[in-house]
Design a protein around this motif. Sequence first.
Motif, PDB file in Angstrom:
ATOM      1  N   ALA A  41     -43.016  10.017  30.819  1.00  0.00           N
ATOM      2  CA  ALA A  41     -43.485  10.088  29.434  1.00  0.00           C
ATOM      3  C   ALA A  41     -42.451   9.527  28.466  1.00  0.00           C
ATOM      4  O   ALA A  41     -42.803   8.942  27.430  1.00  0.00           O
ATOM      5  CB  ALA A  41     -43.829  11.532  29.072  1.00  0.00           C
ATOM      6  N   LEU A  42     -41.162   9.690  28.794  1.00  0.00           N
ATOM      7  CA  LEU A  42     -40.102   9.241  27.889  1.00  0.00           C
ATOM      8  C   LEU A  42     -39.753   7.764  28.061  1.00  0.00           C
ATOM      9  O   LEU A  42     -39.096   7.191  27.183  1.00  0.00           O
ATOM     10  CB  LEU A  42     -38.836  10.084  28.101  1.00  0.00           C
ATOM     11  CG  LEU A  42     -38.844  11.476  27.479  1.00  0.00           C
ATOM     12  CD1 LEU A  42     -37.630  12.269  27.937  1.00  0.00           C
ATOM     13  CD2 LEU A  42     -38.856  11.397  25.955  1.00  0.00           C
ATOM     14  N   LEU A  43     -40.162   7.144  29.161  1.00  0.00           N
ATOM     15  CA  LEU A  43     -39.740   5.766  29.425  1.00  0.00           C
ATOM     16  C   LEU A  43     -40.099   4.802  28.293  1.00  0.00           C
ATOM     17  O   LEU A  43     -39.226   4.066  27.806  1.00  0.00           O
ATOM     18  CB  LEU A  43     -40.326   5.276  30.752  1.00  0.00           C
ATOM     19  CG  LEU A  43     -39.953   3.842  31.133  1.00  0.00           C
ATOM     20  CD1 LEU A  43     -38.435   3.682  31.245  1.00  0.00           C
ATOM     21  CD2 LEU A  43     -40.635   3.432  32.438  1.00  0.00           C
ATOM     22  N   PRO A  44     -41.361   4.756  27.804  1.00  0.00           N
ATOM     23  CA  PRO A  44     -41.645   3.817  26.711  1.00  0.00           C
ATOM     24  C   PRO A  44     -40.890   4.158  25.433  1.00  0.00           C
ATOM     25  O   PRO A  44     -40.532   3.263  24.656  1.00  0.00           O
ATOM     26  CB  PRO A  44     -43.163   3.943  26.521  1.00  0.00           C
ATOM     27  CG  PRO A  44     -43.530   5.263  27.115  1.00  0.00           C
ATOM     28  CD  PRO A  44     -42.575   5.475  28.236  1.00  0.00           C
ATOM     29  N   VAL A  45     -40.625   5.442  25.219  1.00  0.00           N
ATOM     30  CA  VAL A  45     -39.875   5.860  24.035  1.00  0.00           C
ATOM     31  C   VAL A  45     -38.428   5.401  24.151  1.00  0.00           C
ATOM     32  O   VAL A  45     -37.824   4.913  23.186  1.00  0.00           O
ATOM     33  CB  VAL A  45     -39.962   7.391  23.847  1.00  0.00           C
ATOM     34  CG1 VAL A  45     -39.241   7.814  22.575  1.00  0.00           C
ATOM     35  CG2 VAL A  45     -41.415   7.854  23.828  1.00  0.00           C
TER      36      VAL A  45
END
Length: 440
Positions: free
Chosen positions: A273-277
């Motif tokens: 979930a944090l990868l694109p952020v």
Amino acid sequence: MTDTPDEADLTGVPGRRRKVAQQARSIGNRKLHPSTLMMGYGFDPTLSEGSLKPPIFLTSTFVFESAADGKRFFEGVTGVRPGGSEGLVYGRFNGPNQEILEQRLALWEDAEEALAFSSGMSAIATTFLALVKPGDVIVHSAPLYAATETLIGRILGKLGVTWLDFPAGATQPEIEAVMHAAKAKGRIAAIYLESPANPTNALVDVEAVRDARAAVLGGGDDLPPIIIDNTFLGPIWAQPGRQGADLVIYSLTKYVGGHSDLVAGGCVGSKAALLPVRMMRNTIGTITDPHTAWMLLRSLETLELRMSRAGENAATVCAFLRDHPKVERVGYLGFLEPGSRQHDIYTRHCLGAGSTFSVIVKGGEAEAFRLLDNLRLVKLAVSLGGTESLASHPAAMTHLSVPPARKAELGITDSLVRVSIGVENAQDLVADFERALDAV
């Protein structure tokens, strides 16, 4: 007993500092509490001249041991190779202070990862920019912090992103109805929540949101993430990842920082979930600076102590305010009526009532201003979660930019005063409010 390294901690820890994470998160069969791990987790004194505490690493760039290391580290930072950077590269991407901070932030909610940002709003903005494209729809709870509403409605609106909202406390069928309407408008890119809502303290049923998303959009890996601003209660009094939130956002300026001397933000969740952020943060450079990260490491050591004391104080102050003849109502989570919708959400989602609440003064703006102007120990200032007690007037200050009709719809009235209780003596705070209310 001996300490046993947790091998899972090694994932994603940069090269030279990889052994830093080889620290115990348990003693024997006992899993250590985050409040214990805040004292040293993620830092090896032998890598910093034996310093008990992490130094402040005031550098913009880091030396590679070989050209191959530089290539490999950049492949991770740029996303060419999955898994993130294996080493320290450049201050816009990572740094020792920021990485130690992120490791410790993740511990509180037993999450895989965390990211640190230059402010709470930069955490929110970076997350949205990573997820939305023109034509998308954002579904969100209401009310939201005014700057968040401005970001969604005005800034992202210029990029062709639209939104639909539902009131905090909405039931699953009510949330489903909004999601169906949003789905008809376009791709739902994100479901954004704020609970408790600022400044009304209204709670959002995260489990109902999770179930509504499944009912309307089905299963699969392409579901819009549920993102929640947990600043008012987290991470001690609420951990919404346990109820189904994918990303948990914080203004670290508030309780986590806790001393009203820094501005920062955080985002906690799974690696996926944090990868694109993370990729968006690497691009636009919204990471927090080393000095602020170092100050937050100091603050994390006393987080549980400060929040616990503030919560106890708030219970005492609210008990006095509830019975005062010049107070119409106190919007404190500890006073929710048993059997009510809000009380049901509270018992399922919350571990404590917090120390930030609203006071509805009998009268209007003039009476609310008199209360604020006559407080002495409680300072007239925006923000919350510091060691000192603060009070402000949202309708005229933090939410001034919200149109009057929208404020009325959300219950942000001229009679509402927002209070954040600190760690002072509780009876001294009661005396301050008693004196100030005499002038109303």
